[in-house]
Motif scaffolding. Structure first.
Motif, PDB file in Angstrom:
ATOM      1  N   HIS A  71       0.855  -1.185   0.000  1.00  4.52           N
ATOM      2  CA  HIS A  71       0.000   0.000   0.000  1.00  4.52           C
ATOM      3  C   HIS A  71       0.892   1.236   0.000  1.00  4.52           C
ATOM      4  O   HIS A  71       1.731   1.404   0.890  1.00  4.52           O
TER       5      HIS A  71
ATOM      6  N   TRP B 180      -2.930  10.503  -3.996  1.00  6.23           N
ATOM      7  CA  TRP B 180      -3.170   9.173  -4.553  1.00  6.23           C
ATOM      8  C   TRP B 180      -2.777   8.065  -3.577  1.00  6.23           C
ATOM      9  O   TRP B 180      -1.865   8.222  -2.780  1.00  6.23           O
ATOM     10  N   GLN B 181      -3.486   6.932  -3.700  1.00  2.00           N
ATOM     11  CA  GLN B 181      -3.040   5.705  -3.045  1.00  2.00           C
ATOM     12  C   GLN B 181      -2.987   4.589  -4.075  1.00  2.00           C
ATOM     13  O   GLN B 181      -3.771   4.565  -5.037  1.00  2.00           O
TER      14      GLN B 181
ATOM     15  N   ILE C  55      -2.905   0.403  -4.312  1.00  2.00           N
ATOM     16  CA  ILE C  55      -3.152  -0.830  -3.557  1.00  2.00           C
ATOM     17  C   ILE C  55      -2.661  -1.994  -4.416  1.00  2.00           C
ATOM     18  O   ILE C  55      -3.124  -2.186  -5.545  1.00  2.00           O
TER      19      ILE C  55
ATOM     20  N   CYS D 272      -8.271  -0.282   2.693  1.00  2.00           N
ATOM     21  CA  CYS D 272      -7.469   0.868   2.218  1.00  2.00           C
ATOM     22  C   CYS D 272      -8.392   1.970   1.698  1.00  2.00           C
ATOM     23  O   CYS D 272      -8.172   3.162   1.968  1.00  2.00           O
ATOM     24  N   ILE D 273      -9.418   1.571   0.955  1.00  2.00           N
ATOM     25  CA  ILE D 273     -10.336   2.567   0.376  1.00  2.00           C
ATOM     26  C   ILE D 273     -11.145   3.250   1.478  1.00  2.00           C
ATOM     27  O   ILE D 273     -11.340   4.469   1.457  1.00  2.00           O
TER      28      ILE D 273
ATOM     29  N   TYR E 109      -8.784   5.713   3.463  1.00  2.00           N
ATOM     30  CA  TYR E 109      -8.374   6.953   2.769  1.00  2.00           C
ATOM     31  C   TYR E 109      -9.443   7.364   1.747  1.00  2.00           C
ATOM     32  O   TYR E 109      -9.200   7.338   0.545  1.00  2.00           O
TER      33      TYR E 109
ATOM     34  N   THR F  91      -7.603   6.528  -6.137  1.00  2.00           N
ATOM     35  CA  THR F  91      -7.126   5.163  -5.911  1.00  2.00           C
ATOM     36  C   THR F  91      -6.727   4.477  -7.217  1.00  2.00           C
ATOM     37  O   THR F  91      -7.445   4.544  -8.210  1.00  2.00           O
TER      38      THR F  91
ATOM     39  N   LYS G 120     -13.632   8.066  -6.757  1.00  2.00           N
ATOM     40  CA  LYS G 120     -12.214   8.224  -6.420  1.00  2.00           C
ATOM     41  C   LYS G 120     -11.366   7.076  -6.978  1.00  2.00           C
ATOM     42  O   LYS G 120     -10.147   7.206  -7.086  1.00  2.00           O
ATOM     43  N   ILE G 121     -11.988   5.935  -7.269  1.00  2.00           N
ATOM     44  CA  ILE G 121     -11.225   4.824  -7.846  1.00  2.00           C
ATOM     45  C   ILE G 121     -11.062   5.116  -9.332  1.00  2.00           C
ATOM     46  O   ILE G 121     -12.036   5.149 -10.086  1.00  2.00           O
TER      47      ILE G 121
END
Ligand code: FE2
Length: 276
Positions: free
Chosen positions: A114, A120-121, A123, A148-149, A152, A157, A196-197
């Motif tokens: 992660h 941004w993240q 995964i 994770c989602i 944050y 994502t 957001k994804i």
């Protein structure tokens, strides 16, 4: 555990280099369908150095090994060392996941799943089913992704996973896809009410794929070794050069991407082979 990384560019833009499907062997000089995968990967690394294009970090989306060997991971760590910076990875169907994490961690490559950077993240999921070509995301991987989602919700994502969770129109290759892709896709689309994804980033299909499905973009990239011919009913190789991808993640959620390839005639596969 999350790995936090400050974007190097002052406007928060993030640049990522994707490498995928290296298929390295324990023994130097071994070929996969006529291509010396160590040599093709070395040529890709050289091309990246020549380009001299900035990146914040590298993500390797699986199939680093072709033969599940410890030596192939040692070789990878040596060959990629000219590219400075953080390197992250996830397993593919030709990898030995536990061995891979142990070996690459030993050689100083980052084993975090992660990454949080700017807005941004990322995964990194494990879709490997040991010893078979198709993929499957276990419940714990899906739960990890959701955690994770949820943790944050304000970050854009990117979900990275070896098996592209989409069909590519190749009958032979589409039997080797992520076998619970319907479950995965329905979960991420349900979670994406905030939009957001943004991206699912994959390897496995050894070809470029870049399509929107609903609000989510799905991308896969050329291998650094052999290329599969798109839209082929039976196993078929494409005479395109090994490649790699740059992705630019803007702080407003936009994504730009470029694919680069080596010259087509540098690494020619043996097209008389009926499978691999
Ligand atoms: Fe592969």
């Amino acid at each position: 555990m999350s790995f936090s990384l400050q974007p190097m560019q002052s406007n928060g833009t993030l640049s990522v280099l994707q490498l995928t499907d290296l298929h390295l062997f324990a023994k130097e000089g071994t070929c996969l369908l006529g291509i010396d995968t160590m040599q093709s990967f070395c040529a890709v690394v050289n091309k990246i150095k020549e380009l001299n294009r900035f990146f914040d970090f590298i993500i390797v989306t699986g199939d680093i090994s072709q033969d599940y060997s410890a030596e192939s991971y040692q070789l990878f760590s040596e060959l990629i060392s000219p590219l400075k910076g953080h390197i992250f990875f996830l397993p593919g169907n030709h990898d030995d996941g536990p061995l891979m994490y142990r070996m690459l961690g030993h050689y100083g490559i980052n084993t975090n799943k992660h990454i949080v950077s700017g807005n941004w993240q990322f995964i990194l999921l494990n879709s490997e089913v040991y010893g078979v070509a198709h993929g499957w995301l276990q419940r714990e991987e899906l739960d990890f992704m959701q955690e994770c989602i949820y943790q944050y919700p304000d970050l854009y994502t990117v979900i990275c996973v070896h098996h592209l969770p989409r069909l590519v129109g190749s009958r032979w290759l589409d039997t080797q896809t992520m076998h619970n892709q319907d479950e995965f896709n329905s979960i991420i689309h349900r979670l994406n009410h905030t939009k957001k994804i943004k991206l699912v980033l994959s390897g496995h299909v050894h070809q470029e794929y870049d399509c929107m499905h609903g609000d989510i973009r799905y991308i896969s990239s050329p291998s650094t070794s052999i290329q599969f011919a798109p839209q082929s009913c039976y196993f078929a190789l494409e005479l395109k050069g090994p490649g790699f991808r740059y992705l630019t993640f803007h702080s407003d959620g936009n994504i730009q991407t470029d694919v680069y390839r080596l010259d087509d005639n540098l690494f020619l596969p043996d097209t008389n082979v009926g499978g691999y």
